[in-house]
Motif scaffolding. Sequence first.
Motif, PDB file in Angstrom:
ATOM      1  N   GLN A 153      25.332  25.429  14.237  1.00 20.40           N
ATOM      2  CA  GLN A 153      24.689  26.573  13.596  1.00 20.40           C
ATOM      3  C   GLN A 153      23.214  26.312  13.265  1.00 20.40           C
ATOM      4  O   GLN A 153      22.538  27.174  12.721  1.00 20.40           O
ATOM      5  CB  GLN A 153      25.429  26.972  12.314  1.00 20.40           C
ATOM      6  CG  GLN A 153      26.848  27.487  12.548  1.00 20.40           C
ATOM      7  CD  GLN A 153      27.834  26.374  12.863  1.00 20.40           C
ATOM      8  OE1 GLN A 153      27.802  25.290  12.273  1.00 20.40           O
ATOM      9  NE2 GLN A 153      28.717  26.633  13.809  1.00 20.40           N
ATOM     10  N   GLY A 154      22.720  25.119  13.581  1.00 21.19           N
ATOM     11  CA  GLY A 154      21.326  24.796  13.299  1.00 21.19           C
ATOM     12  C   GLY A 154      21.095  24.187  11.931  1.00 21.19           C
ATOM     13  O   GLY A 154      19.952  23.962  11.544  1.00 21.19           O
ATOM     14  N   VAL A 203      17.976  25.885  10.954  1.00 19.22           N
ATOM     15  CA  VAL A 203      16.819  26.028  11.841  1.00 19.22           C
ATOM     16  C   VAL A 203      17.197  27.119  12.852  1.00 19.22           C
ATOM     17  O   VAL A 203      18.313  27.134  13.371  1.00 19.22           O
ATOM     18  CB  VAL A 203      16.514  24.685  12.540  1.00 19.22           C
ATOM     19  CG1 VAL A 203      15.400  24.828  13.548  1.00 19.22           C
ATOM     20  CG2 VAL A 203      16.176  23.618  11.514  1.00 19.22           C
ATOM     21  N   GLU A 204      16.253  28.014  13.138  1.00 21.42           N
ATOM     22  CA  GLU A 204      16.553  29.145  14.027  1.00 21.42           C
ATOM     23  C   GLU A 204      16.829  28.706  15.466  1.00 21.42           C
ATOM     24  O   GLU A 204      17.703  29.268  16.127  1.00 21.42           O
ATOM     25  CB  GLU A 204      15.385  30.130  14.036  1.00 21.42           C
ATOM     26  CG  GLU A 204      15.178  30.827  12.735  1.00 21.42           C
ATOM     27  CD  GLU A 204      13.901  31.624  12.694  1.00 21.42           C
ATOM     28  OE1 GLU A 204      13.791  32.442  11.768  1.00 21.42           O
ATOM     29  OE2 GLU A 204      13.026  31.468  13.558  1.00 21.42           O
ATOM     30  N   GLU A 205      16.076  27.740  15.952  1.00 18.39           N
ATOM     31  CA  GLU A 205      16.231  27.318  17.353  1.00 18.39           C
ATOM     32  C   GLU A 205      16.211  25.794  17.416  1.00 18.39           C
ATOM     33  O   GLU A 205      15.295  25.154  16.906  1.00 18.39           O
ATOM     34  CB  GLU A 205      15.082  27.890  18.179  1.00 18.39           C
ATOM     35  CG  GLU A 205      15.236  27.713  19.658  1.00 18.39           C
ATOM     36  CD  GLU A 205      14.160  28.450  20.463  1.00 18.39           C
ATOM     37  OE1 GLU A 205      14.229  28.360  21.691  1.00 18.39           O
ATOM     38  OE2 GLU A 205      13.263  29.076  19.861  1.00 18.39           O
ATOM     39  N   SER A 257       9.103  28.277  24.543  1.00 19.88           N
ATOM     40  CA  SER A 257       9.803  29.103  23.549  1.00 19.88           C
ATOM     41  C   SER A 257       8.910  30.247  23.087  1.00 19.88           C
ATOM     42  O   SER A 257       7.686  30.121  23.009  1.00 19.88           O
ATOM     43  CB  SER A 257      10.249  28.255  22.353  1.00 19.88           C
ATOM     44  OG  SER A 257       9.133  27.917  21.539  1.00 19.88           O
ATOM     45  N   ALA A 289       8.765  31.427  20.124  1.00 16.11           N
ATOM     46  CA  ALA A 289       8.194  31.074  18.816  1.00 16.11           C
ATOM     47  C   ALA A 289       6.873  30.325  18.989  1.00 16.11           C
ATOM     48  O   ALA A 289       5.892  30.606  18.298  1.00 16.11           O
ATOM     49  CB  ALA A 289       9.183  30.246  18.009  1.00 16.11           C
ATOM     50  N   GLU A 331       9.305  32.810   5.871  1.00  9.90           N
ATOM     51  CA  GLU A 331       9.672  33.940   6.714  1.00  9.90           C
ATOM     52  C   GLU A 331       9.263  33.787   8.177  1.00  9.90           C
ATOM     53  O   GLU A 331       9.572  34.643   8.999  1.00  9.90           O
ATOM     54  CB  GLU A 331       9.100  35.231   6.126  1.00  9.90           C
ATOM     55  CG  GLU A 331       9.707  35.548   4.772  1.00  9.90           C
ATOM     56  CD  GLU A 331       9.168  36.811   4.138  1.00  9.90           C
ATOM     57  OE1 GLU A 331       8.363  37.518   4.775  1.00  9.90           O
ATOM     58  OE2 GLU A 331       9.556  37.084   2.997  1.00  9.90           O
ATOM     59  N   SER A 375       9.009  31.414  11.916  1.00 11.10           N
ATOM     60  CA  SER A 375       9.998  30.832  12.824  1.00 11.10           C
ATOM     61  C   SER A 375      10.189  29.344  12.541  1.00 11.10           C
ATOM     62  O   SER A 375       9.264  28.671  12.090  1.00 11.10           O
ATOM     63  CB  SER A 375       9.536  30.994  14.267  1.00 11.10           C
ATOM     64  OG  SER A 375       9.420  32.363  14.596  1.00 11.10           O
ATOM     65  N   THR A 376      11.397  28.854  12.837  1.00 12.55           N
ATOM     66  CA  THR A 376      11.682  27.424  12.712  1.00 12.55           C
ATOM     67  C   THR A 376      12.322  26.937  14.004  1.00 12.55           C
ATOM     68  O   THR A 376      13.101  27.649  14.641  1.00 12.55           O
ATOM     69  CB  THR A 376      12.621  27.128  11.528  1.00 12.55           C
ATOM     70  OG1 THR A 376      13.820  27.904  11.653  1.00 12.55           O
ATOM     71  CG2 THR A 376      11.948  27.436  10.199  1.00 12.55           C
ATOM     72  N   LEU A 377      11.987  25.707  14.366  1.00 13.06           N
ATOM     73  CA  LEU A 377      12.456  25.121  15.612  1.00 13.06           C
ATOM     74  C   LEU A 377      12.532  23.613  15.439  1.00 13.06           C
ATOM     75  O   LEU A 377      11.711  23.025  14.741  1.00 13.06           O
ATOM     76  CB  LEU A 377      11.455  25.503  16.711  1.00 13.06           C
ATOM     77  CG  LEU A 377      11.747  25.114  18.136  1.00 13.06           C
ATOM     78  CD1 LEU A 377      11.203  26.190  19.064  1.00 13.06           C
ATOM     79  CD2 LEU A 377      11.117  23.794  18.472  1.00 13.06           C
TER      80      LEU A 377
END
Length: 175
Positions: free
Chosen positions: A126-127, A169-171, A36, A38, A145, A147-149
């Motif tokens: 949608q996470g 969560v972004e990913e 990834s 991120a 601010e 990244s989140t995974l």
Amino acid sequence: MTKKELRRAAIFQLKKINQRDKAQKDIVLLEMLRKSKAYQKADVIGTYLAMPHEYNSQLLIKQALKDGKQILIPKTFSQGEMIFVEYDPKDLFTTSFGLLEPNSSIGLAKHKIDLIHVPGLAFNEQGHRIGYGGGYYDRYLADYEGSTLSTIYHCQKYNFHAQPHDIAVEEVLCL
């Protein structure tokens, strides 16, 4: 289903996963995570110390340290506060919930964390996630601010509506 029912159902499904299959999925999920953007951009990663039915975060911790990344783990306080502290396997204690946490209370500033590997029991398309009910991550991520995974198994995907305070969560990497 209520959040409580979803939690119960997700834990039941997670505990049903064959341990050999889980170990193989954990390795594949680690490779997906390493690929990834991120992860590749991150120098400082916050993750969690998993319970046996969750994704084996020790794989991530060991690999990230080999990759030269700094690893942080959460420490929780009453009133729902959480900080991320440098990971030191020799400086952990077991909480009243049976989780391992750092003894140290010296947290790294939120803006210095590049990626947070977020735990959870149930995730929607949608996470948005449902955790164990303490709200620690939603509060922490509200003004984060970076990244989140998350790394999850297919049985953790559910169709539910998020609440206004829920942070997506972004990913979400799923296997």
